[in-house]
Design an enzyme around this catalytic site. Structure first.
Site, PDB file in Angstrom:
ATOM      1  CE  LYS A  96      -4.040  -1.961   2.254  1.00 39.90           C
ATOM      2  NZ  LYS A  96      -4.882  -1.961   3.452  1.00 39.90           N
ATOM      3  CB  CYS A  97       3.990   2.101   1.787  1.00 43.29           C
ATOM      4  SG  CYS A  97       3.370   2.072   3.486  1.00 43.29           S
ATOM      5  CB  VAL A  98       4.660   0.323  -3.366  1.00 44.37           C
ATOM      6  CG1 VAL A  98       4.900   0.450  -4.862  1.00 44.37           C
ATOM      7  CG2 VAL A  98       5.881  -0.270  -2.681  1.00 44.37           C
ATOM      8  N   GLY A 101       3.172   6.042  -3.007  1.00 38.40           N
ATOM      9  CA  GLY A 101       4.422   6.758  -3.244  1.00 38.40           C
ATOM     10  C   GLY A 101       5.264   6.975  -2.007  1.00 38.40           C
ATOM     11  CG  LEU A 102       3.686   7.144   1.605  1.00 36.08           C
ATOM     12  CD1 LEU A 102       2.712   6.721   2.698  1.00 36.08           C
ATOM     13  CD2 LEU A 102       4.262   8.524   1.906  1.00 36.08           C
TER      14      LEU A 102
END
Length: 133
Positions: A96-98, A101-102
């Site tokens: 989810k972070c990918v 953009g995290l």
């Protein structure tokens, strides 16, 4: 190694943060190096969740290469560091972070918590962990 772990003969823990070990070449190489060490001086933990606020602060302030390694791995690091420790980003699934953009899916992030070492490169695992006596 900490005194307590030494008395218990427990190896230290090295964490490898990765969103997808199967598609991340750097993470695969890091894991191969770590698992290939037969000295049993450490356990390898595969972490597929964003570091907690405490972990992030530890890596940033206690590990000499922390700020550089974190910046390579977390594109929006400056913004993330301003989040409250209760923000749902901390501990979020890295996939989810990918998507948000995290998290950089092409980098690797490994942490030797006890020796205060952090890095992105497989070669640094060999240099700072495997060859370390």
């Amino acid at each position: 190694m900490s005194f307590w772990k030494t008395l218990q003969r427990q190896p230290r823990t090295i964490s490898l943060f990765t969103n997808d070990i199967a598609s991340n070449i750097k993470s695969q190489k890091c894991l191969q190096l770590l698992k290939g060490d037969v000295s049993h001086r450490f356990d390898v933990e595969i972490a597929n969740r964003f570091p907690t606020w405490d972990q992030l602060q530890y890596m940033r302030t206690s590990c000499p290469q922390g700020p550089v390694s974190l910046q390579r791995q977390i594109p929006k690091l400056d913004s993330v560091l301003k989040y409250k420790h209760t923000d749902p980003t901390f501990g979020m699934d890295l996939q989810k972070c990918v998507q948000r953009g995290l998290w950089n899916p092409k980098e690797a992030l490994w942490v030797d918590w006890e020796n205060k070492l952090v890095g992105n490169e497989p070669a640094d695992i060999d240099k700072y962990i495997i060859q370390r006596k």
